[in-house]
Enzyme design. Sequence first.
Site, PDB file in Angstrom:
ATOM      1  N   HIS A 187      -3.300  -2.740  -4.062  1.00 34.57           N
ATOM      2  CA  HIS A 187      -4.150  -3.921  -4.216  1.00 34.57           C
ATOM      3  C   HIS A 187      -5.031  -3.823  -5.452  1.00 34.57           C
ATOM      4  O   HIS A 187      -5.255  -2.741  -6.002  1.00 34.57           O
ATOM      5  CB  HIS A 187      -5.005  -4.131  -2.966  1.00 34.57           C
ATOM      6  CG  HIS A 187      -5.979  -3.017  -2.675  1.00 34.57           C
ATOM      7  ND1 HIS A 187      -7.226  -2.954  -3.240  1.00 34.57           N
ATOM      8  CD2 HIS A 187      -5.884  -1.935  -1.853  1.00 34.57           C
ATOM      9  CE1 HIS A 187      -7.862  -1.878  -2.815  1.00 34.57           C
ATOM     10  NE2 HIS A 187      -7.058  -1.239  -1.964  1.00 34.57           N
ATOM     11  N   CYS A 203      -6.853   2.218  -0.143  1.00 30.66           N
ATOM     12  CA  CYS A 203      -5.496   2.756  -0.277  1.00 30.66           C
ATOM     13  C   CYS A 203      -5.216   3.057  -1.740  1.00 30.66           C
ATOM     14  O   CYS A 203      -5.800   3.960  -2.314  1.00 30.66           O
ATOM     15  CB  CYS A 203      -4.496   1.762   0.300  1.00 30.66           C
ATOM     16  SG  CYS A 203      -4.676   1.517   2.085  1.00 30.66           S
TER      17      CYS A 203
END
Length: 228
Positions: A187, A203
């Site tokens: 992302h 993440c």
Amino acid sequence: MTLTSRRSFLLAAASMALASCSTSVPGRYAPVPVAPRRPIEPPTLAELEVMYGPVEDGGFLIPAIPFQEIDPQFYRQRVLDPTGEPAGTVVVDTPKRFLYVIEPGGTAMRYGVGIGREGFAWQGQGIIHWRQAWPRWKPPNEMVARQPELAKYSIENGGMEPGLKNPLGARALYIFQNGQDTLYRLHGNPEWRSIGKAVSSGCVRLMNQDVIDLYSRVKYHAPIVVYQ
């Protein structure tokens, strides 16, 4: 004119047209490249200013990134493929903080990434099962339990609306394995200072300008391999 004679006439005319163009062909047996040539060199200053300049996307104005303050190895750039994976595969090299999209012809587009606790939680092979532009951020219940102030953004409360302050940034790619959500994400993120570092949570994060480029290169259900 019969069908046969008309066909012969058209073939003859086509042959004459091709012959008239033959002088512009450099060689009768000029080789056809197997894959397009790509420059394997770092981006220039002018290219970096465009790559990391302000971007208007989805109704939001993403500010320019002061790329001069980032280690040049983490700039988006084309490199020789070090992975040997098939073209179209996404590869995350967690220890080196690199993400690759493998191209035909032995090259790859490489991006610098930041890694968080969740970034070390999963490795192996999967697929990009879902992709979303300007996603809502819904921290998992485990994160809300650690940080109760995030309860207003919980799954039950619908998450945080898209925007420049949203931790998922301009794009998110969701990783599944064997039909199950791994909770592992690629992302964007507004915190460009986290690129190349292991940060407290999250993440695999990219600069917003980079994740928009990544999103355009990665197909739905593209394979992904994560190395730890």
